[in-house]
Design a protein around this motif. Structure first.
Motif, PDB file in Angstrom:
ATOM      1  N   GLY A 152       0.835  -1.191   0.000  1.00 12.20           N
ATOM      2  CA  GLY A 152       0.000   0.000   0.000  1.00 12.20           C
ATOM      3  C   GLY A 152       0.873   1.245   0.000  1.00 12.20           C
ATOM      4  N   PRO A 153       0.285   2.411   0.222  1.00 10.25           N
ATOM      5  CA  PRO A 153       1.076   3.653   0.151  1.00 10.25           C
ATOM      6  C   PRO A 153       2.239   3.692   1.127  1.00 10.25           C
ATOM      7  CG  PRO A 153      -1.132   4.039   1.048  1.00 10.25           C
ATOM      8  CD  PRO A 153      -1.131   2.674   0.479  1.00 10.25           C
ATOM      9  N   LEU A 182      -4.782   1.408  -2.387  1.00  3.66           N
ATOM     10  CA  LEU A 182      -4.763   2.231  -3.593  1.00  3.66           C
ATOM     11  C   LEU A 182      -5.356   1.460  -4.763  1.00  3.66           C
ATOM     12  CD1 LEU A 182      -1.143   3.695  -3.383  1.00  3.66           C
ATOM     13  CD2 LEU A 182      -3.250   5.009  -3.115  1.00  3.66           C
ATOM     14  N   ARG A 183      -5.061   0.173  -4.796  1.00  6.41           N
ATOM     15  CA  ARG A 183      -5.506  -0.687  -5.893  1.00  6.41           C
ATOM     16  C   ARG A 183      -6.937  -1.163  -5.683  1.00  6.41           C
ATOM     17  NH1 ARG A 183      -3.435  -2.045 -10.863  1.00  6.41           N
ATOM     18  NH2 ARG A 183      -1.364  -2.046  -9.888  1.00  6.41           N
ATOM     19  N   PHE A 184      -7.237  -1.627  -4.480  1.00  8.04           N
ATOM     20  CA  PHE A 184      -8.507  -2.319  -4.266  1.00  8.04           C
ATOM     21  C   PHE A 184      -9.540  -1.507  -3.500  1.00  8.04           C
ATOM     22  CE2 PHE A 184      -5.385  -5.823  -4.738  1.00  8.04           C
ATOM     23  CZ  PHE A 184      -5.944  -6.412  -5.868  1.00  8.04           C
ATOM     24  N   GLY A 185      -9.133  -0.473  -2.793  1.00 12.08           N
ATOM     25  CA  GLY A 185     -10.084   0.269  -1.983  1.00 12.08           C
ATOM     26  C   GLY A 185     -10.564   1.561  -2.601  1.00 12.08           C
ATOM     27  N   ILE A 186      -9.817   2.093  -3.565  1.00 10.64           N
ATOM     28  CA  ILE A 186     -10.171   3.379  -4.176  1.00 10.64           C
ATOM     29  C   ILE A 186     -10.696   3.135  -5.580  1.00 10.64           C
ATOM     30  CG2 ILE A 186      -9.280   5.609  -4.947  1.00 10.64           C
ATOM     31  CD1 ILE A 186      -7.243   5.438  -2.688  1.00 10.64           C
ATOM     32  N   PRO A 187     -11.897   3.611  -5.887  1.00 11.16           N
ATOM     33  CA  PRO A 187     -12.468   3.348  -7.219  1.00 11.16           C
ATOM     34  C   PRO A 187     -11.645   3.975  -8.340  1.00 11.16           C
ATOM     35  CG  PRO A 187     -14.149   4.129  -5.678  1.00 11.16           C
ATOM     36  CD  PRO A 187     -12.822   4.347  -5.019  1.00 11.16           C
ATOM     37  N   ASN A 188     -11.775   3.393  -9.521  1.00 10.27           N
ATOM     38  CA  ASN A 188     -11.067   3.914 -10.688  1.00 10.27           C
ATOM     39  C   ASN A 188     -11.505   5.326 -11.044  1.00 10.27           C
ATOM     40  OD1 ASN A 188      -9.930   1.351 -10.791  1.00 10.27           O
ATOM     41  ND2 ASN A 188     -10.072   1.235 -13.014  1.00 10.27           N
ATOM     42  N   PHE A 189     -12.743   5.698 -10.683  1.00  8.37           N
ATOM     43  CA  PHE A 189     -13.178   7.042 -11.054  1.00  8.37           C
ATOM     44  C   PHE A 189     -12.487   8.113 -10.211  1.00  8.37           C
ATOM     45  CE2 PHE A 189     -16.651   5.343  -8.314  1.00  8.37           C
ATOM     46  CZ  PHE A 189     -16.627   6.255  -7.269  1.00  8.37           C
ATOM     47  N   LYS A 190     -11.740   7.699  -9.201  1.00 10.79           N
ATOM     48  CA  LYS A 190     -10.910   8.633  -8.432  1.00 10.79           C
ATOM     49  C   LYS A 190      -9.423   8.433  -8.728  1.00 10.79           C
ATOM     50  CE  LYS A 190     -11.966   9.230  -4.051  1.00 10.79           C
ATOM     51  NZ  LYS A 190     -12.374   8.898  -2.660  1.00 10.79           N
ATOM     52  N   LEU A 191      -9.025   7.193  -8.965  1.00  9.89           N
ATOM     53  CA  LEU A 191      -7.616   6.875  -9.231  1.00  9.89           C
ATOM     54  C   LEU A 191      -7.542   5.730 -10.222  1.00  9.89           C
ATOM     55  CD1 LEU A 191      -4.560   7.167  -8.572  1.00  9.89           C
ATOM     56  CD2 LEU A 191      -4.921   5.524  -6.712  1.00  9.89           C
ATOM     57  N   GLU A 412      13.536  -7.909  17.057  1.00 10.57           N
ATOM     58  CA  GLU A 412      14.653  -7.053  16.675  1.00 10.57           C
ATOM     59  C   GLU A 412      14.703  -6.911  15.157  1.00 10.57           C
ATOM     60  OE1 GLU A 412      18.311  -4.858  17.314  1.00 10.57           O
ATOM     61  OE2 GLU A 412      16.715  -5.501  18.672  1.00 10.57           O
ATOM     62  N   GLY A 413      14.801  -5.675  14.682  1.00  9.13           N
ATOM     63  CA  GLY A 413      14.926  -5.425  13.254  1.00  9.13           C
ATOM     64  C   GLY A 413      13.621  -5.388  12.497  1.00  9.13           C
ATOM     65  N   VAL A 414      12.483  -5.455  13.221  1.00  3.90           N
ATOM     66  CA  VAL A 414      11.172  -5.416  12.571  1.00  3.90           C
ATOM     67  C   VAL A 414      10.497  -4.089  12.927  1.00  3.90           C
ATOM     68  CG1 VAL A 414       8.953  -6.572  12.270  1.00  3.90           C
ATOM     69  CG2 VAL A 414      11.007  -7.924  12.750  1.00  3.90           C
ATOM     70  N   PHE A 415       9.929  -3.435  11.928  1.00  2.00           N
ATOM     71  CA  PHE A 415       9.321  -2.124  12.108  1.00  2.00           C
ATOM     72  C   PHE A 415       7.919  -2.113  11.510  1.00  2.00           C
ATOM     73  CE2 PHE A 415      13.848  -1.785  12.027  1.00  2.00           C
ATOM     74  CZ  PHE A 415      14.188  -0.778  12.918  1.00  2.00           C
ATOM     75  N   ARG A 416       7.091  -1.183  11.987  1.00  2.00           N
ATOM     76  CA  ARG A 416       5.746  -1.007  11.430  1.00  2.00           C
ATOM     77  C   ARG A 416       5.608   0.382  10.829  1.00  2.00           C
ATOM     78  NH1 ARG A 416       3.710  -3.251  16.333  1.00  2.00           N
ATOM     79  NH2 ARG A 416       2.770  -5.310  16.053  1.00  2.00           N
ATOM     80  N   ALA A 417       4.707   0.481   9.833  1.00  2.00           N
ATOM     81  CA  ALA A 417       4.439   1.791   9.244  1.00  2.00           C
ATOM     82  C   ALA A 417       3.028   1.829   8.689  1.00  2.00           C
ATOM     83  CB  ALA A 417       5.450   2.100   8.135  1.00  2.00           C
ATOM     84  N   GLY A 418       2.505   3.032   8.553  1.00  2.00           N
ATOM     85  CA  GLY A 418       1.194   3.224   7.940  1.00  2.00           C
ATOM     86  C   GLY A 418       0.060   2.783   8.837  1.00  2.00           C
ATOM     87  N   ASP A 419      -1.031   2.329   8.202  1.00  2.00           N
ATOM     88  CA  ASP A 419      -2.211   1.931   8.955  1.00  2.00           C
ATOM     89  C   ASP A 419      -1.933   0.774   9.904  1.00  2.00           C
ATOM     90  OD1 ASP A 419      -3.521   3.862   7.560  1.00  2.00           O
ATOM     91  OD2 ASP A 419      -4.734   2.515   6.327  1.00  2.00           O
ATOM     92  N   ALA A 420      -0.957  -0.064   9.594  1.00  4.25           N
ATOM     93  CA  ALA A 420      -0.608  -1.169  10.479  1.00  4.25           C
ATOM     94  C   ALA A 420      -0.115  -0.662  11.826  1.00  4.25           C
ATOM     95  CB  ALA A 420       0.461  -2.051   9.833  1.00  4.25           C
ATOM     96  N   ARG A 421       0.385   0.562  11.846  1.00  3.48           N
ATOM     97  CA  ARG A 421       0.879   1.147  13.098  1.00  3.48           C
ATOM     98  C   ARG A 421      -0.144   2.079  13.736  1.00  3.48           C
ATOM     99  NH1 ARG A 421       3.499   5.696  15.066  1.00  3.48           N
ATOM    100  NH2 ARG A 421       3.289   6.768  13.060  1.00  3.48           N
ATOM    101  N   SER A 425      -6.002   5.593   8.255  1.00  8.89           N
ATOM    102  CA  SER A 425      -5.603   6.985   8.124  1.00  8.89           C
ATOM    103  C   SER A 425      -5.667   7.392   6.660  1.00  8.89           C
ATOM    104  CB  SER A 425      -4.194   7.184   8.689  1.00  8.89           C
ATOM    105  OG  SER A 425      -3.840   8.551   8.702  1.00  8.89           O
ATOM    106  N   LEU A 426      -5.119   8.558   6.357  1.00  3.87           N
ATOM    107  CA  LEU A 426      -5.103   9.078   4.998  1.00  3.87           C
ATOM    108  C   LEU A 426      -3.911   8.525   4.218  1.00  3.87           C
ATOM    109  CD1 LEU A 426      -5.815  12.843   5.787  1.00  3.87           C
ATOM    110  CD2 LEU A 426      -7.477  11.105   5.087  1.00  3.87           C
ATOM    111  N   VAL A 427      -4.051   8.464   2.906  1.00  5.53           N
ATOM    112  CA  VAL A 427      -2.952   8.023   2.048  1.00  5.53           C
ATOM    113  C   VAL A 427      -1.723   8.895   2.269  1.00  5.53           C
ATOM    114  CG1 VAL A 427      -2.172   7.891  -0.356  1.00  5.53           C
ATOM    115  CG2 VAL A 427      -4.390   6.922   0.294  1.00  5.53           C
ATOM    116  N   VAL A 428      -1.927  10.209   2.378  1.00 12.27           N
ATOM    117  CA  VAL A 428      -0.790  11.108   2.560  1.00 12.27           C
ATOM    118  C   VAL A 428      -0.071  10.838   3.880  1.00 12.27           C
ATOM    119  CG1 VAL A 428      -2.181  12.955   3.615  1.00 12.27           C
ATOM    120  CG2 VAL A 428      -0.061  13.518   2.414  1.00 12.27           C
ATOM    121  N   ARG A 429      -0.816  10.482   4.923  1.00 11.22           N
ATOM    122  CA  ARG A 429      -0.180  10.158   6.202  1.00 11.22           C
ATOM    123  C   ARG A 429       0.582   8.836   6.112  1.00 11.22           C
ATOM    124  NH1 ARG A 429      -1.789  13.874   9.798  1.00 11.22           N
ATOM    125  NH2 ARG A 429      -3.912  14.734   9.667  1.00 11.22           N
ATOM    126  N   CYS A 430       0.051   7.905   5.340  1.00 12.62           N
ATOM    127  CA  CYS A 430       0.739   6.621   5.172  1.00 12.62           C
ATOM    128  C   CYS A 430       2.052   6.799   4.415  1.00 12.62           C
ATOM    129  CB  CYS A 430      -0.169   5.635   4.451  1.00 12.62           C
ATOM    130  SG  CYS A 430      -1.565   5.069   5.443  1.00 12.62           S
TER     131      CYS A 430
END
Length: 447
Positions: A152-153, A182-191, A412-421, A425-430
């Motif tokens: 995702g983003p 981005l692929r499956f949640g946002i309709p083609n008429f927006k993206l 150790e060595g594993v990190f989270r980002a985006g909605d998983a954390r 949220s918004l795409v821009v925040r992700c």
């Protein structure tokens, strides 16, 4: 600031949407574009404020005054360099970002006519692709490998940043295509999904490896990597567990949205598998952007009628004293999908689903509720009024948001980002969080 008085003489002009009767007949992007001359005029309205609240409000820290000035002067490549320095994917945010920057623009406060920052951003990146400014970079490799789980983003941003730092990056995606929501949640008429494919081709040319159809369990991460980045989003939608939930014809919003995007990509589904609004009375439960996407999709599929209900009160129209400038205004919003045909109602709680003898949903019993302000200034409380009614429906779409993923301890060595954390949220925040975690991983691997 090329023209310090432009904001006084040039009115805000948006590109606008295609006519309703035309756009509901297809899944093409609804938003139109301005020609380059008009776009430069819009960019000239930026006042290069002493305190750039647009920059403050942007999760990515974009620098609108700088790239607006470059647009106005016709320096499109310079505008692209400025924009891409803070934003990995302006082609995404330029289409689907709610534009927090614009709501904090000083011209929003003074004239309720902010600079068209989002549209200008999209114009910059589209010009950059058209003119060949976007070229694959070949970073010097540092010999270390990072696995990104989820495309995702947030995952794409983390992968992009890490790759350009010199890491060998592999992105694992459980679905058949790259892009996540981005692929499956946002309709083609927006993206349009060709926009995603275009960016993925650039990333592949830069050395990033994408492995689609490859689900990864978080307790069995792939071996051979120096670090792992978990960007799996918020996979669990919020359910509505009321009597009758088992009836056929009740679906989570993403069941409709994701399947429609797959159909547009050429996949086929049996009649039993197909989730379609054609000829049906559609009820969307949930008043957010996902609900709006369901409305637009249902209208394009040929719904007989579409109704959207929300348990919360109707937001204030125009302005809201509780969210003053430069905060994001919590106000009544009409999307392009709402314009295409929809009945909207607020302060309705769903009590039970009603069904036919053969097990299909036929309606929902709803009840009006009142919201009472808390005496201590906390969250208001909901009180049922006893006023009930039946809303008839052949298709019910649950668009009530997503549950925040469980935050289990990371190895150790594993990190989270985006909605998983953070939760949904918004795409821009992700994208911003993907950039953040890339810096964290870089610091970890070089400590």
């Amino acid at each position: 600031m090329g023209n310090p008085k432009a904001f006084m003489t040039i009115p805000r002009r948006e590109a606008g949407y295609r006519p309703v009767h035309e756009r509901v007949a297809d899944f093409g992007e609804v938003e139109q574009t301005l020609n380059s001359s008009d776009r430069r005029l819009q960019a000239s309205r930026c006042m290069d404020c002493g305190v750039p609240f647009c920059h403050w409000a942007c999760p990515l820290g974009n620098r609108p005054p700088e790239f607006q000035d470059a647009i106005y002067k016709g320096r499109w490549e310079e505008a692209y360099r400025i924009l891409s320095a803070t934003n990995d994917f302006p082609e995404f945010t330029g289409r689907i970002c709610p534009a927090l920057c614009e709501k904090s623009c000083v011209l929003k406060l003074s004239a309720d006519a902010p600079v068209t920052i989002r549209e200008d951003e999209c114009a910059v990146i589209e010009t950059a692709f058209l003119e060949g400014y976007v070229q694959p970079e070949q970073p010097v490799r540092n010999g270390k490998k990072v696995a990104v789980i989820g495309s995702g983003p947030a995952g794409l941003a983390a992968a992009n940043r890490l790759n350009r730092m010199g890491y060998a990056v592999t992105v694992f995606e459980k679905d058949e295509y790259v892009g996540g929501l981005l692929r499956f949640g946002i309709p083609n008429f927006k993206l349009q999904k060709a926009v995603i494919d275009r960016r993925v081709r650039v990333m592949e040319a830069e050395g990033i490896e994408f492995r689609t159809g490859h689900a990864v369990a978080l307790d069995a991460l792939p071996e051979g990597y120096d670090a792992w980045c978990i960007c799996t989003g918020t996979p669990d939608a919020r359910n509505l567990d009321i009597p009758g939930r088992e009836l056929r014809g009740i679906h989570f919003a993403l069941e409709l949205l994701a399947q429609q995007n797959r159909v547009l990509a050429g996949q086929t589904f049996s009649e039993e598998q197909r989730v379609t609004a054609k000829g049906k009375r559609v009820l969307v439960i949930g008043g957010g952007d996902t609900g709006s996407d369901c409305i637009g999709t249902a209208n394009r599929q040929g719904a007989a009628s579409v109704t959207q209900i929300e348990i919360m009160p109707k937001p204030p129209v125009g302005s809201n004293p509780a969210t003053p400038w430069p905060q994001w205004p919590q106000v009544f919003k009409t999307t392009s999908s709402h314009e295409e045909g929809c009945t909207r109602r607020w302060c309705l709680a769903s009590n039970r689903f009603l069904g036919s003898p053969d097990g299909r949903v036929t309606g929902v019993e709803v009840e009006e509720v009142e919201w009472l302000p808390a005496t201590d200034g906390g969250r208001p409380t909901m009180r049922p009024t006893g006023r009930k009614e039946i809303i008839e429906a052949d298709l019910v779409l649950l668009a009530m948001g997503f549950l925040r993923p469980e935050q289990t301890p990371l190895a150790e060595g594993v990190f989270r980002a985006g909605d998983a954390r953070t939760g949904a949220s918004l795409v821009v925040r992700c994208i911003a969080d993907g950039r953040r975690v890339a810096d964290e991983i870089d610091a970890y691997l070089n400590k």
